[in-house]
Design a protein around this motif. Structure first.
Motif, short mmCIF file in Angstrom:
data_model
loop_
_atom_site.label_atom_id
_atom_site.label_comp_id
_atom_site.label_asym_id
_atom_site.label_seq_id
_atom_site.Cartn_x
_atom_site.Cartn_y
_atom_site.Cartn_z
N ILE A 16 -23.98 60.68 43.16
CA ILE A 16 -23.84 61.13 41.77
C ILE A 16 -22.40 60.95 41.29
O ILE A 16 -22.16 60.46 40.18
N LEU A 17 -21.45 61.33 42.12
CA LEU A 17 -20.03 61.18 41.74
C LEU A 17 -19.66 59.71 41.56
O LEU A 17 -18.89 59.35 40.67
N GLN A 18 -20.23 58.85 42.41
CA GLN A 18 -19.99 57.42 42.26
C GLN A 18 -20.65 56.87 41.00
O GLN A 18 -20.11 55.97 40.35
N LEU A 19 -21.81 57.43 40.63
CA LEU A 19 -22.46 57.02 39.38
C LEU A 19 -21.62 57.42 38.18
O LEU A 19 -21.54 56.69 37.19
N ILE A 20 -20.98 58.58 38.25
CA ILE A 20 -20.06 58.99 37.18
C ILE A 20 -18.89 58.03 37.10
O ILE A 20 -18.45 57.66 36.00
N GLN A 21 -18.41 57.59 38.26
CA GLN A 21 -17.31 56.63 38.27
C GLN A 21 -17.69 55.32 37.56
O GLN A 21 -16.96 54.83 36.70
N VAL A 22 -18.84 54.77 37.91
CA VAL A 22 -19.23 53.49 37.29
C VAL A 22 -19.56 53.69 35.82
O VAL A 22 -19.37 52.78 35.00
N MET A 125 -15.94 48.60 43.78
CA MET A 125 -15.91 49.69 44.75
C MET A 125 -17.06 50.66 44.57
O MET A 125 -17.55 51.24 45.54
N THR A 126 -17.52 50.86 43.33
CA THR A 126 -18.63 51.79 43.14
C THR A 126 -19.90 51.28 43.82
O THR A 126 -20.62 52.05 44.44
N ILE A 127 -20.15 49.97 43.74
CA ILE A 127 -21.36 49.45 44.38
C ILE A 127 -21.17 49.33 45.89
O ILE A 127 -22.07 49.63 46.67
N ASN A 128 -19.98 48.91 46.34
CA ASN A 128 -19.74 48.82 47.78
C ASN A 128 -19.90 50.19 48.44
O ASN A 128 -20.49 50.31 49.53
N ASN A 143 -28.42 48.99 43.83
CA ASN A 143 -27.90 48.09 42.78
C ASN A 143 -28.45 48.47 41.42
O ASN A 143 -27.73 48.43 40.41
N GLY A 144 -29.72 48.87 41.38
CA GLY A 144 -30.34 49.22 40.11
C GLY A 144 -29.72 50.45 39.47
O GLY A 144 -29.38 50.43 38.28
N ILE A 145 -29.55 51.53 40.24
CA ILE A 145 -28.99 52.75 39.65
C ILE A 145 -27.51 52.57 39.32
O ILE A 145 -27.01 53.15 38.34
N ASN A 146 -26.81 51.76 40.11
CA ASN A 146 -25.40 51.51 39.82
C ASN A 146 -25.24 50.76 38.49
O ASN A 146 -24.45 51.16 37.62
#
Length: 410
Positions: A16-22, A125-128, A143-146
């Protein structure tokens, strides 16, 4: 001691935090998508026929982001994901100030250069990181949610900045929006994001390591010798013909049809919203039915959608066509990245994904320059639509021939 487990549900807080980042990364680029082409004319006197000058900011963005993608993959494998992410946000700090005080179009191009660095480092970096945290059979879903989060933000930013600019002016509106977004991205990346390299290393347990290869050798292998990766890399490059058309030429096209900036932004946002939202379906779908049908179908749908726009003449049809093109992008975009991950050894996955992203985003430069030259030489706005449509259809045909139908599962 921290327990490391793979899976989206097992790591849902960091996901979730990474999704906020992207999402914040998407807002950063989204603020430029419809306002900057209009700014070129109203603030810097670039007429609608000066196509090469108009495309210059996208050419610079594409070259820089491509190089950053290439370096980011290798750097993240060596130094970790979080350091690269934070660095990308630091680089973005001057962008709003450069737009606010720009005395010439060259300053906008320079700000776009920094934007390319930011996008290349942060989005990669968000996807990696999510691929590190997830299980290997969740690559399409990840990949889809990112991409959903990132491109939903692109759409939202396009509409919000159009309204802000309508009230405050282009420079002041982009400055305020940019400062808020970049500050939030930097602070949250420092204090909320974990380093995911331990998860990446755990993926390698039980896997026979491949012989170490330098970045140069991997680049040559992925770009020429490996025909499967070559087909995916060329598709990534060519699909930017679609996005470059939407970024550069659709705002100009709609202004030529006497639409307001807000009306044009709303149509473009439909493209991004459909692209972003549909990837929640197409990403995991590719895990089930394979990558090839979605990639080829998406390329062809984009090509046909682009071809239809200059032959219609009302807002309803343009909006419908924008949604069709967004659907095609949703089919191909997360699927291409997942397909590269399918064929990449785990220990060099970050680097090979970086090479794919290099070619994909180098497509911005190739497409913007090519489309700009064609438009400049013909002085006919329909010409880039025809070229982009043809490129998408032919590229999809090459994938149909070269990519195996069987999905590789590791």
């Amino acid at each position: 001691m921290m327990t490391i487990r793979h899976g989206i549900s097992e790591n849902k807080l960091q996901i979730i935090l990474q999704l906020i980042q992207v999402f914040l990364v998407g807002l950063t680029i989204g603020m430029t998508r419809t306002v900057i082409p209009g700014l070129a004319d109203t603030e810097f006197g670039l007429g609608s026929q000066q196509f090469l000058l108009l495309t210059s900011f996208v050419v610079v963005f594409g070259v820089v982001k491509a190089i950053m993608n290439l370096l980011a993959g290798k750097l993240s494998d060596t130094y970790g994901r979080k350091r690269v992410l934070v660095t990308g946000w630091v680089v973005a700090i001057p962008i709003p100030l450069m737009i606010l005080y720009a005395p010439s179009w060259n300053w906008i191009v320079a700000a776009t250069l920094l934007l390319g660095v930011n996008q290349g480092l942060c989005w990669s970096m968000t996807i990696n990181s999510k691929l590190d945290l997830a299980r290997l059979n969740q690559k399409g879903l990840v990949n889809g949610i990112n991409e959903f989060s990132g491109y939903a933000a692109v759409a939202i930013a396009g509409v919000i900045t159009a309204y802000i600019v309508d009230f405050l002016g282009a420079r002041q509106g982009l400055f305020i929006f940019g400062v808020v977004v970049i500050f939030l991205g930097l602070i949250s990346s420092i204090f909320s994001i974990k380093e995911t390299m331990p998860w990446a290393k755990l993926h390698q347990v039980g896997v026979t390591p491949a012989t170490h290869q330098s970045l140069g050798k991997l680049f040559i292998q992925a770009s020429w010798h490996d025909k499967v990766l070559l087909s995916l890399n060329q598709a990534g490059l060519v699909e930017k013909f679609t996005d470059a058309m939407v970024w550069i030429f659709l705002p100009v096209f709609f202004l030529s049809k006497n639409l307001t900036l807000i009306e044009g932004s709303a149509i473009v946002s439909v493209y991004a919203v459909v692209w972003g939202g549909s990837q929640l379906i197409t990403g995991p779908l590719s895990d089930k039915i394979g990558r090839k049908v979605l990639i080829v179908g998406g390329m062809w749908i984009c090509g046909l959608g682009l071809l239809s726009i200059p032959y219609t003449n009302n807002i309803f049809l343009w909006t419908l066509e924008a949604g069709v093109i967004g659907t095609g992008m949703a089919m191909l975009y997360p699927t291409l990245g997942a397909a590269v991950a399918d064929f990449a050894p785990v220990e060099s996955r970050g680097t090979l994904l970086g090479i794919y992203r290099f070619w994909r985003d180098f497509g911005y430069a190739v497409s913007a320059l090519t489309l700009g030259m064609v438009a400049q030489m013909t002085q006919v706005l329909i010409a880039p639509f025809l070229l982009a449509s043809t490129a998408m259809i032919l590229s999809g045909l090459y994938v149909l021939i070269a990519l195996p139908s069987t999905q590789i599962q590791k």
